[in-house]
Design an enzyme around this catalytic site. Structure first.
Site, PDB file in Angstrom:
ATOM      1  N   SER A 129      -6.183   7.898  -9.174  1.00 39.31           N
ATOM      2  CA  SER A 129      -6.971   8.792  -8.332  1.00 39.31           C
ATOM      3  C   SER A 129      -6.067   9.568  -7.371  1.00 39.31           C
ATOM      4  O   SER A 129      -5.205  10.327  -7.819  1.00 39.31           O
ATOM      5  CB  SER A 129      -8.052   7.982  -7.600  1.00 39.31           C
ATOM      6  N   ASP A 225      -9.556   9.044  11.003  1.00 41.13           N
ATOM      7  CA  ASP A 225      -9.527  10.390  11.575  1.00 41.13           C
ATOM      8  C   ASP A 225      -8.747  11.343  10.679  1.00 41.13           C
ATOM      9  O   ASP A 225      -9.189  12.465  10.406  1.00 41.13           O
ATOM     10  CB  ASP A 225      -8.909  10.367  12.974  1.00 41.13           C
ATOM     11  N   HIS A 284     -14.251   4.322 -12.704  1.00 36.86           N
ATOM     12  CA  HIS A 284     -13.132   5.022 -12.075  1.00 36.86           C
ATOM     13  C   HIS A 284     -11.962   4.080 -11.813  1.00 36.86           C
ATOM     14  O   HIS A 284     -10.805   4.473 -11.944  1.00 36.86           O
ATOM     15  CB  HIS A 284     -13.621   5.661 -10.773  1.00 36.86           C
TER      16      HIS A 284
END
Length: 303
Positions: A129, A225, A284
């Site tokens: 990924s 963040d 996945h």
């Protein structure tokens, strides 16, 4: 005999060790804006020694993951092949340093510093990924460092399968664990809170591996963040004109929509020697869903 070694790399003076206190991980300034070269950060890794002179296997995990995702397949492949095997935490993940820069250029630069430092080039890059895209970019930028490439259930083609990722980040940020007295209690609470947004128990368990205790508080070791701010960069592959002419395997899960046969023409534009192989009954997370089939595909490609 196989032996795990664990180490840190600190390529720049001033980036000090943080021990296990994730809240005090050093922050490297972002410098990949405006065409300037990204500044690498210290990465946490595990190296499994091998006796073979063949290129090492280097595993790169996906978004929200860590080097521990590959513990079983790394150890097994090291035993079966005799090769050195490296697993690495990406920046802002696992035990690696935090940085506001979460671009693929920055993640590639981290590896361009680490791999030669460890004497592991050229290597076999195996990325899942997000890690697959990092591996792809590194192969395009520095092909001399990559003997061959395996991209697991990802390509450079944008898909809609990652549309839930912003919801995952928002759900993790919303969990309040201030009153929990134990890590098990914090994980139970977080699992309950995440369940309303994330129905898949396996995905919740992946996210919960990032819950740690720091100075008596329970926090996410992911830099949420940075991930939230730059998620668009993570979900989009940088535009490239170079090609990588080394042997390349795109390994897809048969039940996944992240990597599709329709992507093959675009894949071949950048990776002209690319093969595509499907692991049946895998989603996945191919290496977790069908580890034996995954390792068989890797070994066949190495032969």
């Amino acid at each position: 005999m196989l032996r795990w070694t664990r180490a840190w790399t600190a390529p720049y003076r001033g980036i000090g060790l943080s021990n296990s206190s994730f809240s005090r991980l050093p922050i490297a300034p972002s410098s990949s804006q405006g065409g300037t070269e990204p500044r690498p950060v210290r990465l946490s890794y595990k190296l499994l020694d091998g006796e073979a002179a063949s290129p090492a296997l280097v595993f790169l995990h996906g978004l929200f993951g860590s080097k521990t995702n590959f513990n079983f397949v790394a150890k097994t492949l090291a035993q079966q092949t005799g090769r050195r095997v490296l697993t690495v935490d990406a920046r802002n993940h696992g035990e690696s340093s935090h940085s506001p820069d979460m671009s693929y250029e920055a993640m590639s630069k981290d590896l361009q510093d680490l791999l030669p430092h460890l004497g592991l080039v050229p290597c076999v890059l195996i990325g899942h990924s997000m890690g697959g895209r990092t591996a792809m970019l590194l192969a395009l930028q520095r092909p001399e460092l990559v003997e061959r490439l395996i991209a697991v259930d990802i390509s450079q083609v944008e898909t809609t399968s990652s549309s839930n990722f912003p919801n995952y980040i928002a759900a993790m940020r919303a969990v309040d664990m201030a009153n929990e007295a134990s890590l098990s209690g914090a994980r139970k609470l977080a699992d309950e809170r995440l369940r309303s947004v994330i129905q898949s128990a396996s995905i919740r368990q992946l996210l919960l591996t990032n819950l740690v205790e720091v100075d008596g508080r329970f926090v996410w070791r992911l830099n949420l963040d940075a991930l939230a701010q730059h998620l668009d960069k993570i979900l989009d592959f940088p535009a490239r004109q170079e090609t990588y002419s080394g042997p390349t395997l795109f390994l897809r899960g048969g039940n996944s929509q992240f990597l599709l046969p329709s992507h093959y023409p675009e894949i071949r534009r950048l990776f002209p020697r690319a093969q595509m192989q499907t692991v049946p009954n895998a989603g996945h997370w191919v290496h977790s869903d069908r580890p034996q089939d995954f390792m068989a595909a890797v070994q066949s490609f190495l032969a």
